[in-house]
Scaffold this motif. Structure first.
Motif, PDB file in Angstrom:
ATOM      1  N   UNK A  32     -93.198  -8.792 -46.090  1.00 29.46           N
ATOM      2  CA  UNK A  32     -93.950  -9.524 -45.089  1.00 29.46           C
ATOM      3  C   UNK A  32     -95.452  -9.380 -45.470  1.00 29.46           C
TER       4      UNK A  32
ATOM      5  N   UNK B 113     -84.032  -1.277 -44.717  1.00 30.45           N
ATOM      6  CA  UNK B 113     -84.538  -1.575 -46.182  1.00 30.45           C
ATOM      7  C   UNK B 113     -86.076  -1.351 -46.269  1.00 30.45           C
TER       8      UNK B 113
ATOM      9  N   UNK C 296     -96.120  -7.628 -36.591  1.00 29.36           N
ATOM     10  CA  UNK C 296     -95.199  -8.851 -36.270  1.00 29.36           C
ATOM     11  C   UNK C 296     -93.816  -8.506 -36.676  1.00 29.36           C
ATOM     12  N   UNK C 297     -93.699  -7.956 -38.080  1.00 29.34           N
ATOM     13  CA  UNK C 297     -92.812  -7.567 -38.570  1.00 29.34           C
ATOM     14  C   UNK C 297     -91.813  -6.363 -37.896  1.00 29.34           C
TER      15      UNK C 297
ATOM     16  N   UNK D 181     -84.175  -9.793 -43.759  1.00 30.13           N
ATOM     17  CA  UNK D 181     -84.144  -9.508 -42.709  1.00 30.13           C
ATOM     18  C   UNK D 181     -82.654  -9.801 -42.018  1.00 30.13           C
ATOM     19  N   UNK D 182     -81.906  -8.612 -41.837  1.00 31.30           N
ATOM     20  CA  UNK D 182     -80.561  -8.903 -41.319  1.00 31.30           C
ATOM     21  C   UNK D 182     -80.478  -9.494 -40.058  1.00 31.30           C
ATOM     22  N   UNK D 183     -81.320  -9.511 -39.253  1.00 34.01           N
ATOM     23  CA  UNK D 183     -81.356  -9.951 -37.855  1.00 34.01           C
ATOM     24  C   UNK D 183     -81.914 -11.362 -37.477  1.00 34.01           C
TER      25      UNK D 183
ATOM     26  N   UNK E  92     -90.380  -8.421 -34.800  1.00 35.91           N
ATOM     27  CA  UNK E  92     -89.279  -9.238 -35.149  1.00 35.91           C
ATOM     28  C   UNK E  92     -88.152  -8.851 -35.780  1.00 35.91           C
ATOM     29  N   UNK E  93     -88.430  -7.811 -36.484  1.00 39.56           N
ATOM     30  CA  UNK E  93     -87.176  -7.341 -37.428  1.00 39.56           C
ATOM     31  C   UNK E  93     -87.152  -5.857 -37.074  1.00 39.56           C
TER      32      UNK E  93
ATOM     33  N   UNK F  64     -90.352 -17.386 -42.771  1.00 41.30           N
ATOM     34  CA  UNK F  64     -90.711 -16.162 -41.895  1.00 41.30           C
ATOM     35  C   UNK F  64     -92.316 -16.097 -42.394  1.00 41.30           C
TER      36      UNK F  64
ATOM     37  N   UNK G  36     -76.250 -15.919 -40.725  1.00 38.62           N
ATOM     38  CA  UNK G  36     -77.008 -14.811 -41.002  1.00 38.62           C
ATOM     39  C   UNK G  36     -76.696 -14.053 -42.292  1.00 38.62           C
TER      40      UNK G  36
ATOM     41  N   UNK H 212     -88.359  -2.375 -48.288  1.00 32.97           N
ATOM     42  CA  UNK H 212     -89.225  -3.279 -48.713  1.00 32.97           C
ATOM     43  C   UNK H 212     -89.593  -4.252 -47.665  1.00 32.97           C
ATOM     44  N   UNK H 213     -89.039  -4.233 -46.691  1.00 30.17           N
ATOM     45  CA  UNK H 213     -89.379  -5.297 -45.423  1.00 30.17           C
ATOM     46  C   UNK H 213     -91.008  -5.363 -45.486  1.00 30.17           C
TER      47      UNK H 213
ATOM     48  N   UNK I 174     -75.592 -10.534 -35.528  1.00 32.84           N
ATOM     49  CA  UNK I 174     -75.844 -10.623 -36.970  1.00 32.84           C
ATOM     50  C   UNK I 174     -75.147  -9.472 -37.821  1.00 32.84           C
ATOM     51  N   UNK I 175     -75.041  -8.355 -37.051  1.00 33.00           N
ATOM     52  CA  UNK I 175     -73.949  -7.201 -37.867  1.00 33.00           C
ATOM     53  C   UNK I 175     -72.995  -7.687 -38.231  1.00 33.00           C
ATOM     54  N   UNK I 176     -72.220  -8.596 -37.464  1.00 33.74           N
ATOM     55  CA  UNK I 176     -70.865  -9.113 -38.142  1.00 33.74           C
ATOM     56  C   UNK I 176     -70.764 -10.068 -39.334  1.00 33.74           C
ATOM     57  N   UNK I 177     -69.795  -9.728 -39.972  1.00 33.88           N
ATOM     58  CA  UNK I 177     -69.646 -10.442 -41.203  1.00 33.88           C
ATOM     59  C   UNK I 177     -68.985 -11.647 -41.137  1.00 33.88           C
TER      60      UNK I 177
ATOM     61  N   UNK J 101     -75.691 -11.697 -43.646  1.00 28.50           N
ATOM     62  CA  UNK J 101     -74.342 -10.736 -43.892  1.00 28.50           C
ATOM     63  C   UNK J 101     -73.208 -11.740 -44.262  1.00 28.50           C
ATOM     64  N   UNK J 102     -73.391 -12.821 -43.695  1.00 29.26           N
ATOM     65  CA  UNK J 102     -72.196 -13.877 -43.805  1.00 29.26           C
ATOM     66  C   UNK J 102     -72.378 -14.597 -45.275  1.00 29.26           C
TER      67      UNK J 102
ATOM     68  N   UNK K 249     -85.979  -4.818 -33.500  1.00 29.78           N
ATOM     69  CA  UNK K 249     -84.593  -5.306 -32.967  1.00 29.78           C
ATOM     70  C   UNK K 249     -83.524  -4.745 -33.854  1.00 29.78           C
ATOM     71  N   UNK K 250     -83.618  -4.336 -35.316  1.00 37.30           N
ATOM     72  CA  UNK K 250     -82.451  -3.834 -36.117  1.00 37.30           C
ATOM     73  C   UNK K 250     -82.330  -2.384 -35.336  1.00 37.30           C
TER      74      UNK K 250
END
Lengths: 565, 356
Positions: free
Chosen positions: A462, A455, A471-472, B88-90, A475-476, B99, B131, A457-458, A562-565, B133-134, A479-480
């Motif tokens: 922040x 995204x 930091x973003x 933030x998805x993670x 943390x974000x 945050x 999360x 706009x992250x 977190x990728x799983x729904x 996505x849920x 990892x993504x």
């Protein structure tokens, strides 16, 4: 409030936040690094071409003597000839193979896909060695071919093996993005199968075909290992650079041949970029994926075709493996591990393999960090357009530069006595730096693509929450992008293990790499030990890739819940 | 009340293109302001300039008396919610909401308590460990809202926050956001292209077009007294009848003459457009001497549910047509059908005149 053009006021200059400053400093540092590891070595190479052996400026004299020496100029023609023939063979072959993988019902599809990738894990001299065993002066099937395998024919066969996976990967991507709706429409309109192929399938894969052709052409023209092993008296540009520099110590002429080699590679790269820019629009359309339905005749044909191609790939790999295990080809075919005692063939013994591992690990770690952080800085810095443009240019440059040319540039730049960085010369450090630079583009592109997918706009969020941008990042963002980061690391590791061309000029006796040692051993006439060393490289890079796939499947699945729904 | 936000002569140009042309605007503390306009009108550009995300080319912005024109976003005081959530998805929902709190070096317990409070406030008390996505789209947008409000910003910026949601969720969230805003009293600017959203949520609406402000006013003002033909046309439905201004209080359309409110701004004799909303066209109980009586024939009748939208042709001048909303009762009582002939009136106080 009117729309009339407002009287020009002083244009607002936004003050920089700490984040902005930090990112800009980072970008400037990145430009510095890229200048040092890419641009300046190339500049040194360019300058060298205008000097005589003693370093005096001689203008175009070297170039004139190059183009008026038939022996030298002939290699350029040879290079083009071989590259053109290989392109004509590999592109249709990879198209058919990719078509089978994406558009037909193929039994054991994953196996065929896996086999097609094998050559990527091998140094380019491996197919050359296998051909020596099969058709060489004492080859198994020497009688089958009329003349000698050394030369044009040998180079072409080995190059086909070496380029095949690269072309196939591009074609699979191009053919996998088919829109089922187009085929349904063509069917509904009563178009014949042939017509559908020429009006739907082929145009859809057009950009993939062009891209594959350019990649194969560039790979062949810039590759050094194959021509070295099986070229015989058939000279090409890449081997000429090596001969001028290592054989005759004529650095200026080496630089000239390097520049001649750079031209077609750079041109092919430019054309490819232009073509790919057009392709983007094609891919954005919302397509319904095409799922192939079984069709006996077609599936049988393609199964047979893929089996044949896979058999060829396995035969070459298998021949190299078998050859490496044989006592004394072709007189004593009993098996032995003696060829793996590398100390008997090269002063460094197994140490060159460990050097390769160290170098590949260093390249993967340092390169991934530099490429990912660099791409992040370039994507996320606000403003600073000119510098970002320069980074983009410098990041793309290595892709257009053949490894042997970059390696030569490194000699001139880092070995210059007045360069404060010349302490790096003849260390493992320079091998790492050179390999990072050589493969910078793909890593940078992978990271940029991954960053563009998250995204936009992250960073805005922040900033509004007063969280520093780094930091973003930690943390974000990072990892993504973990899967992409791993991809880059593996790509760098495998390429660092197998590369010959860019490092052949840069090793010192105690930093010799396995791939280079294989070239040396082969030069000394011990084909079996060279094959053995190549095989060790294949096994190592394939194992690392397999570990990567396992990690992707299991470890990442857990880390990235977190990728799983 | 004091001006919380003062925007003065703000311009934003991209080469030759003017995205914002000399815009000035005041926002009062605690107010809910909507920027309304078609896509490309500059409303998002104005919002992002106020946030500092895409700074203006020229002009000043003062927030709470402080000149923030040249400050980067991190040095301004605002919370922001985007159309696409930008969660933030993670990170878990709780980590998303917390945050901005973590970097303020607050005690972990205090942060957890605040996060809990915020999640309860947006109606998601048990979603902390999940999360993004849920969650459904509406739930994700609530989390984004809680995250934006976590640091108690003085200004809340909402960039089309409801546009990505289903119609039903959108309606419910509209009320919830408005109620929350009123309760917290946080000055809020929302960008939207949905007029209904603006009319129901805003204290004041800023209607924009082509990078300029067309009108600023309360929802009632905007709807009842549109300042320009653009506003009249963009907000709600409107009949426009082309004619000439005969006197300052009369408009001639074809063979008909209509009384209108006093027009000082327009030159007598020039071409004008007379406008009236479909629901303001009167049918029942017309007094004998009613102003602006028009004999019409019903040409079409479109059933819209609660009412019917009738296309009317003026009987004495076939070129003039207008649209009126007839309630179901009216249609039943008067037996209106296609081809019916009746008289309607355009009340002069509901008529507005614009330059053509």
């Amino acid at each position: 409030m009117s729309l009339a053009a407002p009287t020009p006021k002083t244009v607002l200059r936004i003050s920089l936040s700490r984040d902005d400053l930090l990112m800009r400093v980072g970008l400037v540092a990145l430009v510095g690094v890229l200048l040092l590891i890419v641009a300046l070595p190339l500049w040194a190479l360019l300058a060298k071409g205008f000097e005589d052996r003693d370093g005096r400026y001689v203008g175009l004299a070297n170039y004139i003597s190059y183009f008026s020496t038939p022996a030298l100029f002939n290699s350029a023609l040879n290079s083009f000839h071989v590259a053109a023939v290989c392109t004509v063979i590999v592109v249709p072959m990879s198209f058919l193979y990719a078509y089978a993988l994406t558009r037909t019902v193929l039994p054991g599809k994953w196996l065929f896909q896996g086999i097609s990738l094998i050559p990527i894990f091998a140094p380019s001299l491996l197919p050359g060695l296998a051909l020596v065993y099969l058709f060489g002066n004492q080859g198994f099937f020497k009688g089958l071919i009329g003349g000698s395998i050394y030369g044009f024919d040998g180079i072409v066969i080995a190059q086909v093996f070496y380029c095949f996976p690269h072309a196939t990967m591009i074609m699979v991507t191009a053919l996998a993005t088919a829109d089922a709706r187009l085929y349904e429409a063509a069917d509904a309109l009563g178009a014949s199968k042939i017509r559908v192929f020429f009006t739907v399938t082929l145009p859809g894969a057009k950009y993939g075909l062009i891209s594959a052709a350019l990649v194969v052409f560039t790979l062949v023209i810039t590759d050094f290992g194959i021509a070295k092993v099986i070229g015989g008296n058939f000279n090409v540009l890449a081997t000429d650079v090596y001969k001028q520099v290592i054989g005759q110590q004529n650095f200026s002429m080496g630089a000239v041949v390097g520049m001649v080699l750079l031209a077609p590679a750079a041109l092919a790269f430019l054309v490819d970029r232009l073509v790919q820019r057009k392709q983007v629009a094609l891919l954005t359309a919302r397509a319904v994926p095409l799922i192939p339905k079984p069709k006996f005749g077609r599936d049988l044909f393609f199964t047979a075709f893929c089996t044949l191609v896979s058999a060829g790939i396995l035969a070459i790999l298998g021949m190299a493996a078998w050859g490496s295990l044989i006592k004394y080809w072709p007189y004593n075919l009993s098996l032995t591990l003696a060829n793996y005692e590398f100390a008997n063939f090269d002063a460094n013994g197994w140490e060159s393999y460990f050097n390769s591992l160290r170098m590949a690990a260093g390249t993967a770690i340092i390169g991934t960090a530099l490429m990912f952080v660099g791409a992040w800085l370039n994507e996320k810095t606000r403003g600073f357009g000119v510098i970002r443009g320069i980074v983009q240019l410098l990041a793309f440059l290595p892709m257009a530069v053949p490894g042997i040319v970059l390696g030569l540039g490194y000699i001139f730049f880092f070995n210059a006595p007045n360069n404060p960085l010349n302490f790096l010369y003849a260390t493992i450090g320079i091998l790492v730096i050179n390999t990072v630079a050589h493969f910078y583009t793909v890593g940078h592109l992978t990271a940029t693509t991954a960053l563009k997918q998250i995204h936009p706009e992250f960073e805005s969020v922040s900033a509004s929450l007063k969280v520093p941008i780094w930091k973003t990042f930690g943390r974000v963002t990072a990892p993504i992008c973990l899967p992409a980061i791993l991809d880059i690391a593996i790509y760098l590791f495998v390429n660092a293990m197998t590369t010959v061309s860019s490092v052949i000029f840069l090793y010192a006796p105690d930093t010799k790499l396995a791939s280079v040692a294989a070239v040396n051993i082969e030069e000394a006439g011990t084909t079996a030990a060279a094959a053995a060393l190549c095989l060790v490289i294949v096994i190592t890079s394939a194992a690392v890739k397999a570990l990567h796939l396992l990690a992707d499947r299991f470890l990442l699945g857990r880390l990235q819940a977190w990728r799983r729904r | 009340m004091t001006n919380y936000l003062e925007v003065r002569d703000l311009s934003k140009r991209f080469g030759d293109f003017t995205a914002l042309g000399n815009v000035s605007l005041d926002v009062t503390e605690g107010e809910f302001v909507c920027f309304l306009g078609p896509s490309g009108c500059g409303k998002t550009t104005l919002l992002r300039a106020i946030a500092g995300l895409d700074p203006q080319t020229s002009g000043t912005i003062r927030q709470k008396g402080r000149d923030v024109s040249a400050l980067p976003p991190a040095q301004r005081d605002f919370g922001i919610v985007f159309q696409s959530y930008a969660l933030f998805p993670n990170l878990t929902v709780a980590d998303n909401v917390g945050y901005g709190l973590v970097s303020r070096r607050q005690a972990r317990g205090a942060i957890a308590k605040r996060v809990e409070e915020l999640l309860a406030m947006v109606g998601l008390p048990d979603s902390g460990p999940k999360y993004p996505a849920q969650l459904s789209g509406g739930q994700q947008q609530r989390v984004a809202l809680a995250r934006a409000l976590a640091t108690s910003p003085g200004l809340l910026l909402l960039d089309e926050p409801l546009s990505a949601l289903d119609a039903r969720v959108r309606l419910r969230l509209r009320h919830e956001i408005k109620a929350l805003q009123r309760r917290l009293g946080v000055t809020t600017i929302m960008v939207t292209h949905d007029q209904e959203e603006a009319l129901t949520m805003a204290d004041r609406i800023v209607v924009m077009n082509h990078g300029a402000i067309e009108q600023v006013g309360s929802p009632q003002e905007i709807y009842r007294r549109p300042a320009t033909a653009f506003v009249a046309d963009f907000v709600g439905s409107m009949n426009f009848l082309a004619g000439t201004l005969e006197t300052s209080e009369r408009v001639k359309i074809g063979g008909l003459v209509f009384a209108c409110p006093m027009q000082d701004g327009l030159v007598v004799g020039t071409k004008v457009r007379l406008s009236i909303r479909p629901e303001d066209v009167r049918v029942r109980d017309l007094p004998a001497d009613v102003a602006n009586r028009v004999p019409v024939e019903v040409a079409e009748l479109d059933f819209v549910g609660a009412f019917c939208r009738a296309s009317l042709k003026v009987r004495t001048d076939g070129d003039v047509a207008l649209v009126a909303d007839f309630s179901s009762n009216l249609i039943r009582d008067l037996g209106v059908d296609i081809g019916s002939r009746l008289d309607v009136a355009l009340p002069p106080d509901r008529v507005r005149v614009y330059a053509a």
